[in-house]
Design an enzyme around this catalytic site. Sequence first.
Site: not given
Length: 222
Positions: A133, A137
């Site tokens: 990600h 995140k």
Amino acid sequence: MGQTLLRLAAEQADVSVVAAVDRKSPAQRVIEGVPFFAASELSGVPPFDVAIDFSLPEGLSPIISLCVARKAALVSGTTGISEQQHQQLSEAATGIAVVWASNYSLGVAVLTDLVERAAQVLQGWDCDVVESHHTQKKDAPSGTALTLGEAAQSAGGQVSYASLRAGDIVGEHTVQFTTLGERIELIHRASNRDIFARGALHAASRISQRGPGLYRVRDLID
């Protein structure tokens, strides 16, 4: 996510947005025909058939209570919730239709089913869930990675996790089954965040036709 839901809902003839709720007091009460409410004003929203919730953990319990009180369905994608809130969702599902998922991509719903089926057949193989990600995140493994791992574990798989945070990656999940001499990889790559809102709207349209119960996204694909 809320803005994306509003934009995509406006494109669907079978969806009518009766209210939008934000944790802060709205600077403008009506935007493009949609009335806005602060979270503190939740009880004052107009009647609705389904609530779609992508809030913070502290925002989940009030919307559950409102849906139960109004006998309305709930679609929630709020992550990081407590065990007590999971129990609250289960209790609500005895009286209303509830969907909770860490990921509303229809592709991930299919991937989850494939992972469970693979784990059932490939007993004794190593199972690794690798997720990537963007750098902003914070949670790792991702909620989706944990959901995929739980699907494998429910079928007898022994799961390990690995996480990567780099650049602006929207989301990539690989579930790898490995044994001597061979390897199977099941992969989902998200290139646009709209997929999560589209999946939530799909779930909302399907759940409105169901009776009380706790549903998964993959239960609502057919």
